[in-house]
Design a protein around this motif. Structure first.
Motif, PDB file in Angstrom:
ATOM      1  N   ASP A   1      -6.675  -0.736  -5.787  1.00  0.00           N
ATOM      2  CA  ASP A   1      -7.113  -0.905  -4.409  1.00  0.00           C
ATOM      3  C   ASP A   1      -5.879  -0.978  -3.522  1.00  0.00           C
ATOM      4  O   ASP A   1      -5.740  -1.865  -2.697  1.00  0.00           O
ATOM      5  CB  ASP A   1      -7.936  -2.191  -4.293  1.00  0.00           C
ATOM      6  CG  ASP A   1      -8.659  -2.315  -2.958  1.00  0.00           C
ATOM      7  OD1 ASP A   1      -8.891  -1.278  -2.310  1.00  0.00           O
ATOM      8  OD2 ASP A   1      -8.988  -3.450  -2.577  1.00  0.00           O
ATOM      9  N   ALA A   2      -4.947  -0.017  -3.740  1.00  0.00           N
ATOM     10  CA  ALA A   2      -3.644  -0.123  -3.090  1.00  0.00           C
ATOM     11  C   ALA A   2      -3.085   1.223  -2.631  1.00  0.00           C
ATOM     12  O   ALA A   2      -1.873   1.411  -2.564  1.00  0.00           O
ATOM     13  CB  ALA A   2      -2.660  -0.809  -4.037  1.00  0.00           C
ATOM     14  N   SER A   3      -3.964   2.173  -2.340  1.00  0.00           N
ATOM     15  CA  SER A   3      -3.565   3.460  -1.747  1.00  0.00           C
ATOM     16  C   SER A   3      -2.445   4.150  -2.529  1.00  0.00           C
ATOM     17  O   SER A   3      -2.634   4.473  -3.698  1.00  0.00           O
ATOM     18  CB  SER A   3      -3.183   3.266  -0.278  1.00  0.00           C
ATOM     19  OG  SER A   3      -4.310   2.858   0.463  1.00  0.00           O
ATOM     20  N   ALA A   4      -1.281   4.345  -1.923  1.00  0.00           N
ATOM     21  CA  ALA A   4      -0.205   5.094  -2.577  1.00  0.00           C
ATOM     22  C   ALA A   4       0.253   4.437  -3.868  1.00  0.00           C
ATOM     23  O   ALA A   4       0.708   5.117  -4.793  1.00  0.00           O
ATOM     24  CB  ALA A   4       0.975   5.251  -1.623  1.00  0.00           C
ATOM     25  N   VAL A   5       0.139   3.127  -3.960  1.00  0.00           N
ATOM     26  CA  VAL A   5       0.534   2.424  -5.191  1.00  0.00           C
ATOM     27  C   VAL A   5      -0.319   2.899  -6.364  1.00  0.00           C
ATOM     28  O   VAL A   5       0.164   3.003  -7.497  1.00  0.00           O
ATOM     29  CB  VAL A   5       0.414   0.901  -5.001  1.00  0.00           C
ATOM     30  CG1 VAL A   5       0.816   0.154  -6.269  1.00  0.00           C
ATOM     31  CG2 VAL A   5       1.274   0.444  -3.820  1.00  0.00           C
ATOM     32  N   ASP A   6      -1.577   3.206  -6.091  1.00  0.00           N
ATOM     33  CA  ASP A   6      -2.465   3.704  -7.144  1.00  0.00           C
ATOM     34  C   ASP A   6      -1.971   5.034  -7.705  1.00  0.00           C
ATOM     35  O   ASP A   6      -2.135   5.317  -8.895  1.00  0.00           O
ATOM     36  CB  ASP A   6      -3.883   3.879  -6.608  1.00  0.00           C
ATOM     37  CG  ASP A   6      -4.484   2.575  -6.108  1.00  0.00           C
ATOM     38  OD1 ASP A   6      -4.024   1.503  -6.553  1.00  0.00           O
ATOM     39  OD2 ASP A   6      -5.402   2.625  -5.264  1.00  0.00           O
TER      40      ASP A   6
ATOM     41  N   TYR B   1       0.795  -1.225   0.000  1.00  0.00           N
ATOM     42  CA  TYR B   1       0.000   0.000   0.000  1.00  0.00           C
ATOM     43  C   TYR B   1       0.832   1.281   0.000  1.00  0.00           C
ATOM     44  O   TYR B   1       0.270   2.375   0.028  1.00  0.00           O
ATOM     45  CB  TYR B   1      -0.921   0.017   1.230  1.00  0.00           C
ATOM     46  CG  TYR B   1      -1.927  -1.102   1.259  1.00  0.00           C
ATOM     47  CD1 TYR B   1      -3.125  -1.013   0.561  1.00  0.00           C
ATOM     48  CD2 TYR B   1      -1.668  -2.270   1.970  1.00  0.00           C
ATOM     49  CE1 TYR B   1      -4.050  -2.042   0.576  1.00  0.00           C
ATOM     50  CE2 TYR B   1      -2.587  -3.311   2.004  1.00  0.00           C
ATOM     51  CZ  TYR B   1      -3.773  -3.192   1.304  1.00  0.00           C
ATOM     52  OH  TYR B   1      -4.682  -4.224   1.323  1.00  0.00           O
ATOM     53  N   THR B   2       2.136   1.167  -0.025  1.00  0.00           N
ATOM     54  CA  THR B   2       2.955   2.352   0.212  1.00  0.00           C
ATOM     55  C   THR B   2       3.918   2.717  -0.912  1.00  0.00           C
ATOM     56  O   THR B   2       4.384   3.851  -0.968  1.00  0.00           O
ATOM     57  CB  THR B   2       3.780   2.170   1.498  1.00  0.00           C
ATOM     58  OG1 THR B   2       4.632   1.022   1.353  1.00  0.00           O
ATOM     59  CG2 THR B   2       2.869   1.968   2.703  1.00  0.00           C
ATOM     60  N   ASP B   3       4.242   1.793  -1.806  1.00  0.00           N
ATOM     61  CA  ASP B   3       5.299   1.997  -2.796  1.00  0.00           C
ATOM     62  C   ASP B   3       4.718   2.480  -4.128  1.00  0.00           C
ATOM     63  O   ASP B   3       4.349   1.683  -4.988  1.00  0.00           O
ATOM     64  CB  ASP B   3       6.085   0.700  -2.990  1.00  0.00           C
ATOM     65  CG  ASP B   3       7.315   0.875  -3.876  1.00  0.00           C
ATOM     66  OD1 ASP B   3       7.529   1.995  -4.382  1.00  0.00           O
ATOM     67  OD2 ASP B   3       8.059  -0.108  -4.059  1.00  0.00           O
ATOM     68  N   ALA B   4       4.651   3.782  -4.308  1.00  0.00           N
ATOM     69  CA  ALA B   4       4.099   4.344  -5.545  1.00  0.00           C
ATOM     70  C   ALA B   4       4.899   3.900  -6.766  1.00  0.00           C
ATOM     71  O   ALA B   4       4.337   3.690  -7.846  1.00  0.00           O
ATOM     72  CB  ALA B   4       4.063   5.869  -5.459  1.00  0.00           C
ATOM     73  N   SER B   5       6.211   3.748  -6.603  1.00  0.00           N
ATOM     74  CA  SER B   5       7.041   3.366  -7.749  1.00  0.00           C
ATOM     75  C   SER B   5       6.667   1.992  -8.280  1.00  0.00           C
ATOM     76  O   SER B   5       6.798   1.723  -9.482  1.00  0.00           O
ATOM     77  CB  SER B   5       8.521   3.400  -7.365  1.00  0.00           C
ATOM     78  OG  SER B   5       8.829   2.416  -6.401  1.00  0.00           O
ATOM     79  N   LEU B   6       6.196   1.113  -7.395  1.00  0.00           N
ATOM     80  CA  LEU B   6       5.764  -0.212  -7.860  1.00  0.00           C
ATOM     81  C   LEU B   6       4.518  -0.096  -8.728  1.00  0.00           C
ATOM     82  O   LEU B   6       4.376  -0.807  -9.729  1.00  0.00           O
ATOM     83  CB  LEU B   6       5.497  -1.129  -6.665  1.00  0.00           C
ATOM     84  CG  LEU B   6       5.065  -2.554  -7.006  1.00  0.00           C
ATOM     85  CD1 LEU B   6       6.101  -3.259  -7.875  1.00  0.00           C
ATOM     86  CD2 LEU B   6       4.807  -3.356  -5.733  1.00  0.00           C
ATOM     87  N   GLY B   7       3.615   0.810  -8.358  1.00  0.00           N
ATOM     88  CA  GLY B   7       2.437   1.044  -9.190  1.00  0.00           C
ATOM     89  C   GLY B   7       2.815   1.545 -10.566  1.00  0.00           C
ATOM     90  O   GLY B   7       2.249   1.126 -11.581  1.00  0.00           O
TER      91      GLY B   7
END
Length: 366
Positions: free
Chosen positions: A249-254, A224-230
């Motif tokens: 459905d993943a908060s910052a990842v979105d 839920y925290t790694d935007a770079s993975l999104g």
């Protein structure tokens, strides 16, 4: 045996490390609603009430906790007897019971916990409140009391909220199916939880229902925290599968996913946001949002009437306003908006998707 539960707070700490086992105990342990009603109705009508909220994130996170905070604000607008105390933000598991107890000691009428992590954290606090602070009530969201609270001594002063995950997924799927030009859509989940699987299964089933041949790409282990993975996942799917619509459905990842969509072209690559309505000029790829209201207004009504408690699960769905679509971008043509509106009515009355159609997608997920 005590439940072994994976909570959203625990998932936040796992990042992209992979899915965890979710061992759900059988039903049991809930007190009857009769005992709850008699307990609650013994209190005389009050002229004022207090509500407090405890969250794992912040009220400005653009997603999960902000959605809860906005739900509380809406509830207060229609309940002039209620006063909100300052929310407790960024509450760690180790501090959750202390945070709740501080409100219990003030005889706060309703304490809202934003997520199923509080179901495990608050067991002793809830039991003590029944004995020593009978006017204190607890509302825990995204929690099934039968499987996640079966070891509680009493649920006389507790209710939970469960969104209709199938309806939520179907709303996003209809939009995605009508807006994709490549017949390729994507979904990122923070963790492989039952709610995540239900959302994605309905999402793809609905998209295929309105646009035959649509294919779906998914990842249920993004954290839920790694935007770079999104960003990385979405770029990969765009380049490999020509994905042009995403739902997350993943908060910052979105947020990272939306960056990849924008880089690929905001006029041809679209995002469906959740759980709050964020469509606007600052979000050029967002064409609409699936919005969840956490039914705090209903909990307040029940407290005032003396009917709150007994471990009841309040369902949030289209019919009661708990699930809805947000505003549409002008990138969604008016005729498509009309089609979506028609499908929303079918989703609402249960005539759009069958259980078999959703289960057919689930069966492919392993």
């Amino acid at each position: 045996m005590k439940n072994t539960m994976v909570t959203r707070r625990q998932a936040l700490g796992l990042g992209a490390a992979g899915s965890a086992a979710l061992i759900l105990a059988g039903c049991g342990g809930s007190s009857s609603s009769d005992s709850s009603s008699s307990s609650s109705s013994d209190s005389t009508e009050k002229s004022s009430y207090k509500v407090a909220m405890i969250m794992s994130g912040t009220i400005t996170d653009g997603g999960w906790d902000q959605g809860h905070y906005e739900s509380l604000q809406r509830a207060l607008e229609s309940h002039d007897k209620w006063e909100m105390l300052e929310p407790k933000e960024n509450t760690a598991d180790a501090d959750a019971a202390t945070a709740a107890q501080s409100y219990v000691d003030q005889d706060v009428d309703l304490i809202v916990g934003n997520g199923n992590q509080f179901a495990s954290d608050w067991q002793e606090v809830v039991a003590d409140a029944v004995e020593n602070h009978p006017n204190v009530h607890f509302l825990i969201t995204n929690t099934d009391p039968e499987t996640e609270m079966s070891d509680y001594e009493t649920l006389d002063n507790v209710e939970t909220v469960l969104p209709d995950f199938t309806q939520t997924g179907a709303l996003a799927g209809v939009v995605a199916g009508l807006m994709t030009q490549t017949k390729s859509i994507g979904f990122i989940g923070g963790m492989k939880l039952p709610s995540t699987i239900s959302k994605y299964s309905a999402y793809l089933a609905a998209a295929q229902k309105v646009n035959d041949g649509v294919q779906g790409q998914y990842n249920f282990e993004a954290g839920y925290t790694d935007a770079s993975l999104g960003t990385q996942l979405t770029e990969q799917w765009i380049n490999t599968y020509d994905v042009d619509v995403m739902w997350g459905d993943a908060s910052a990842v979105d947020n990272g996913s939306r960056q990849a969509l924008e880089a690929a072209g905001a006029d041809t690559h679209f995002d469906i946001a959740q759980p709050i309505d964020i469509m606007g000029p600052d979000q050029p790829t967002v064409i609409t949002s699936t919005v969840t209201d956490w039914m705090i207004s209903q909990a307040m009504d029940e407290i005032e009437s003396g009917s709150f408690g007994g471990g009841k699960a309040i369902t949030a769905n289209i019919d009661n306003g708990g699930i809805s679509l947000g505003a549409f971008s002008d990138k969604v043509p008016s005729d498509v908006q009309d089609q979506i509106t028609s499908y929303v009515e079918q989703i609402k009355d249960g005539s759009f998707l069958t259980d078999a159609e959703v289960d057919a997608v689930k069966s492919t997920l392993g």
